[in-house]
Design a protein around this motif. Structure first.
Motif, PDB file in Angstrom:
ATOM      1  N   PRO A 180       0.649  -8.585  24.570  1.00  0.00           N
ATOM      2  CA  PRO A 180      -0.096  -7.810  23.563  1.00  0.00           C
ATOM      3  C   PRO A 180       0.798  -7.505  22.370  1.00  0.00           C
ATOM      4  N   VAL A 181       0.294  -7.750  21.172  1.00  0.00           N
ATOM      5  CA  VAL A 181       1.053  -7.552  19.942  1.00  0.00           C
ATOM      6  C   VAL A 181       0.271  -6.603  19.033  1.00  0.00           C
ATOM      7  N   ARG A 182       0.954  -5.570  18.550  1.00  0.00           N
ATOM      8  CA  ARG A 182       0.311  -4.617  17.652  1.00  0.00           C
ATOM      9  C   ARG A 182       0.157  -5.242  16.268  1.00  0.00           C
ATOM     10  N   VAL A 183      -1.045  -5.168  15.739  1.00  0.00           N
ATOM     11  CA  VAL A 183      -1.304  -5.717  14.412  1.00  0.00           C
ATOM     12  C   VAL A 183      -0.556  -4.915  13.353  1.00  0.00           C
ATOM     13  N   ASP A 184      -0.448  -3.595  13.537  1.00  0.00           N
ATOM     14  CA  ASP A 184       0.295  -2.759  12.582  1.00  0.00           C
ATOM     15  C   ASP A 184       1.730  -3.250  12.418  1.00  0.00           C
ATOM     16  N   GLU A 185       2.348  -3.641  13.518  1.00  0.00           N
ATOM     17  CA  GLU A 185       3.724  -4.105  13.451  1.00  0.00           C
ATOM     18  C   GLU A 185       3.826  -5.454  12.736  1.00  0.00           C
ATOM     19  N   LEU A 186       2.852  -6.341  12.961  1.00  0.00           N
ATOM     20  CA  LEU A 186       2.848  -7.617  12.257  1.00  0.00           C
ATOM     21  C   LEU A 186       2.709  -7.412  10.751  1.00  0.00           C
ATOM     22  N   VAL A 187       1.827  -6.494  10.361  1.00  0.00           N
ATOM     23  CA  VAL A 187       1.618  -6.221   8.937  1.00  0.00           C
ATOM     24  C   VAL A 187       2.887  -5.630   8.327  1.00  0.00           C
ATOM     25  N   ALA A 188       3.505  -4.684   9.020  1.00  0.00           N
ATOM     26  CA  ALA A 188       4.721  -4.058   8.499  1.00  0.00           C
ATOM     27  C   ALA A 188       5.835  -5.088   8.331  1.00  0.00           C
ATOM     28  N   GLU A 189       5.957  -6.006   9.294  1.00  0.00           N
ATOM     29  CA  GLU A 189       6.995  -7.034   9.207  1.00  0.00           C
ATOM     30  C   GLU A 189       6.729  -7.981   8.042  1.00  0.00           C
ATOM     31  N   ALA A 190       5.462  -8.332   7.815  1.00  0.00           N
ATOM     32  CA  ALA A 190       5.131  -9.216   6.700  1.00  0.00           C
ATOM     33  C   ALA A 190       5.426  -8.549   5.361  1.00  0.00           C
ATOM     34  N   ASP A 227      -4.114   0.670  15.120  1.00  0.00           N
ATOM     35  CA  ASP A 227      -3.972   0.545  16.567  1.00  0.00           C
ATOM     36  C   ASP A 227      -4.792  -0.621  17.138  1.00  0.00           C
ATOM     37  N   LEU A 228      -4.746  -1.756  16.459  1.00  0.00           N
ATOM     38  CA  LEU A 228      -5.386  -2.971  16.960  1.00  0.00           C
ATOM     39  C   LEU A 228      -4.336  -3.848  17.633  1.00  0.00           C
ATOM     40  N   HIS A 229      -4.771  -4.635  18.622  1.00  0.00           N
ATOM     41  CA  HIS A 229      -3.858  -5.509  19.358  1.00  0.00           C
ATOM     42  C   HIS A 229      -4.462  -6.904  19.480  1.00  0.00           C
ATOM     43  N   VAL A 230      -3.614  -7.886  19.388  1.00  0.00           N
ATOM     44  CA  VAL A 230      -3.980  -9.258  19.719  1.00  0.00           C
ATOM     45  C   VAL A 230      -3.002  -9.740  20.794  1.00  0.00           C
ATOM     46  N   ARG A 231      -3.373 -10.819  21.449  1.00  0.00           N
ATOM     47  CA  ARG A 231      -2.518 -11.335  22.519  1.00  0.00           C
ATOM     48  C   ARG A 231      -1.985 -12.699  22.117  1.00  0.00           C
ATOM     49  N   GLY A 232      -0.659 -12.872  22.218  1.00  0.00           N
ATOM     50  CA  GLY A 232      -0.079 -14.154  21.865  1.00  0.00           C
ATOM     51  C   GLY A 232       1.424 -14.074  21.723  1.00  0.00           C
ATOM     52  N   ASN A 233       1.977 -15.044  21.022  1.00  0.00           N
ATOM     53  CA  ASN A 233       3.411 -15.118  20.779  1.00  0.00           C
ATOM     54  C   ASN A 233       3.731 -14.320  19.525  1.00  0.00           C
ATOM     55  N   HIS A 241      -6.036   7.265  14.368  1.00  0.00           N
ATOM     56  CA  HIS A 241      -6.537   6.234  13.473  1.00  0.00           C
ATOM     57  C   HIS A 241      -5.912   6.325  12.093  1.00  0.00           C
ATOM     58  N   THR A 242      -4.908   7.158  11.917  1.00  0.00           N
ATOM     59  CA  THR A 242      -4.260   7.266  10.620  1.00  0.00           C
ATOM     60  C   THR A 242      -3.317   6.097  10.432  1.00  0.00           C
ATOM     61  N   SER A 243      -3.446   5.379   9.289  1.00  0.00           N
ATOM     62  CA  SER A 243      -2.600   4.221   9.028  1.00  0.00           C
ATOM     63  C   SER A 243      -1.235   4.676   8.573  1.00  0.00           C
ATOM     64  N   ALA A 244      -0.217   3.901   8.915  1.00  0.00           N
ATOM     65  CA  ALA A 244       1.143   4.221   8.506  1.00  0.00           C
ATOM     66  C   ALA A 244       1.421   3.776   7.082  1.00  0.00           C
ATOM     67  N   TYR A 245       0.461   3.079   6.448  1.00  0.00           N
ATOM     68  CA  TYR A 245       0.672   2.560   5.111  1.00  0.00           C
ATOM     69  C   TYR A 245      -0.345   3.160   4.154  1.00  0.00           C
ATOM     70  N   GLU A 246      -0.203   2.794   2.905  1.00  0.00           N
ATOM     71  CA  GLU A 246      -1.155   3.237   1.896  1.00  0.00           C
ATOM     72  C   GLU A 246      -2.549   2.746   2.249  1.00  0.00           C
ATOM     73  N   THR A 247      -3.536   3.623   2.141  1.00  0.00           N
ATOM     74  CA  THR A 247      -4.897   3.259   2.511  1.00  0.00           C
ATOM     75  C   THR A 247      -5.406   2.143   1.628  1.00  0.00           C
TER      76      THR A 247
END
Length: 427
Positions: free
Chosen positions: A229-239, A261-267, A413-419
């Motif tokens: 499981p991979v957090r989408v928030d973390e992918l966005v922050a890394e990008a 707080d969304l998750h996808v499954r993968g590498n 549900h509060t985003s860590a980034y600018e809305t």
């Protein structure tokens, strides 16, 4: 009395003869019915034992012809390719091969380009046909569809040619620049200038080799073998962190938002590289002082919920004719601009392979002069979805008890980034 006896005897003899003649006629008629005729040979042919079973398991299209060129047996694939129509073999070169093989018993093979049925684009169907005798009266035709194999071979040839061309450019530039440095050894300013250009070309060469390695890896590896499981928030922050410096140089505002707080499954590494490529392209192809947005949300789908991650820019846009080819390897909408930004033409190809290997898809909406939106759609991680539902239920119960607003700083549900609102689904 003697006369009557003679008449009776003659009548008896005549009856016996009539019976014998009737029996002989019946036997002769029965033999004639059992004797094979030319018509029965053509209309009721029999395949040798076991042939029907063998033909049913062959992957090739199979057609069996009798001595009158009528189709005795044909597989469904032969009908699908348009080889058989109306009980006849519809391809004249194959029919002629069958006649020649029936005459001399030799096996023949040929490759042909056939018109594709139901296609108005003039595309050809590449096939390999092999004809062999089957018994004393029948001929077997096996046809292999080579269209996909030829397409793959053409893609490989183009890939090798493109790689050679792309490698030749920076290598040639480095060779020329090294000669220039040697000739300008007594000019420190020229040496510094040429050395700077050499660093740029070396970086371009390094990026190209690395992306070739990445493309090869995502094509050969199955990311679901070690999926997590991979957090989408973390992918966005890394990008965003990956492109922060380039965006700051061009005064481009990067904003992230949507559902948290969304998750996808993968590498994780492959997913981060795919999203990072999209954000990097958005920054590179956007004018200064514009905006790049990354938004994630959950969308319902018949096979299960999907996670949709959209990257929107206000760049040059993509024409209608280019949208179908932007995911091809080494294809560039604006080659001059791509070389200026250091692009290799492999970024979107990597994105496409990563998303496809994760069971998702990538789409693009764009209009020239208005910008583009690239959207990743990936299956949601089931375990993460269950956890999110439980947290949502707990949050709802807490709201009823405490009457606290959903926008509280402690809300899950509060985003860590600018809305940044998720873009609408565009055609």
């Amino acid at each position: 009395m003697d006369v009557n006896a003679a008449v009776a005897a003659a009548a008896a003899i005549a009856g016996v003869l009539t019976g014998v003649i009737a029996v002989l006629a019946f036997r002769w008629s029965e033999r004639e019915q059992k004797r094979p005729t030319r018509t029965s040979l053509h209309t009721d042919p029999v395949l040798p034992p076991g042939v029907d079973t063998v033909l049913s398991v062959l992957r090739s299209s199979a057609v069996v012809l009798d001595e009158a060129d009528a189709v005795v047996k044909a597989s469904s694939a032969a009908y699908a390719l348009g080889l058989v129509r109306g009980g006849k073999l519809a391809v004249e070169p194959m029919l002629q091969m069958a006649r020649d093989t029936r005459r001399d018993g030799e096996i023949r093979q040929v490759e042909l380009d056939l018109p594709r049925r139901g296609s108005g684009r003039g595309e050809a169907l590449a096939v390999s046909a092999r004809v062999a005798p089957l018994g004393s009266r029948l001929v077997l035709l096996l046809v292999e569809d080579l269209t996909e194999a030829r397409r793959i071979e053409a893609v490989r040839r183009d890939f090798v040619a493109n790689v050679s061309h792309e490698l030749k450019t920076p290598v040639g530039a480095l060779s020329l620049l090294s000669e220039a440095v040697m000739d300008a050894s007594d000019d420190p300013e020229a040496v510094e200038r040429f050395a700077g250009r050499m660093q740029i070309e070396a970086t371009r060469l390094t990026n190209l080799v690395q992306e070739l390695i990445d493309l090869s890896r995502v094509q050969n590896d199955d990311p679901l073998d070690d999926a997590e499981p991979v957090r989408v928030d973390e992918l966005v922050a890394e990008a965003i962190d990956r492109c922060r410096q380039a965006a700051g140089t061009k005064q481009i505002t990067m904003a992230a938002g949507g559902t948290a707080d969304l998750h996808v499954r993968g590498n994780r590494g492959q997913l981060a590289a795919a999203l990072g490529n999209l954000v990097e392209n958005a920054v590179n192809y956007s004018p200064a002082r514009t905006r790049v947005g990354i938004a994630a949300r959950r969308v319902a789908a018949p096979g299960g919920d999907l996670i949709e991650i959209a990257v929107t820019d206000q760049g040059i846009g993509i024409s209608e004719k280019d949208k179908e080819r932007v995911f091809e390897r080494f294809y560039r909408v604006d080659p001059a601009r791509s070389r200026a930004t250091g692009g290799t033409g492999l970024g979107l190809a990597i994105v496409k392979h990563v998303v496809a290997s994760h069971g998702g898809e990538v789409t693009v909406w764009s209009a020239e002069g208005q910008g583009s939106t690239f959207t990743l759609r990936l299956p949601e991680a089931g375990l993460a979805r269950d956890r999110a539902q439980r947290r949502s239920d707990r949050a709802g119960l807490s709201d009823e008890i405490e009457r606290s607003p959903a926008s509280s700083p402690h809300s899950p549900h509060t985003s860590a980034y600018e809305t940044f609102p998720a873009p609408e689904v565009l055609p």
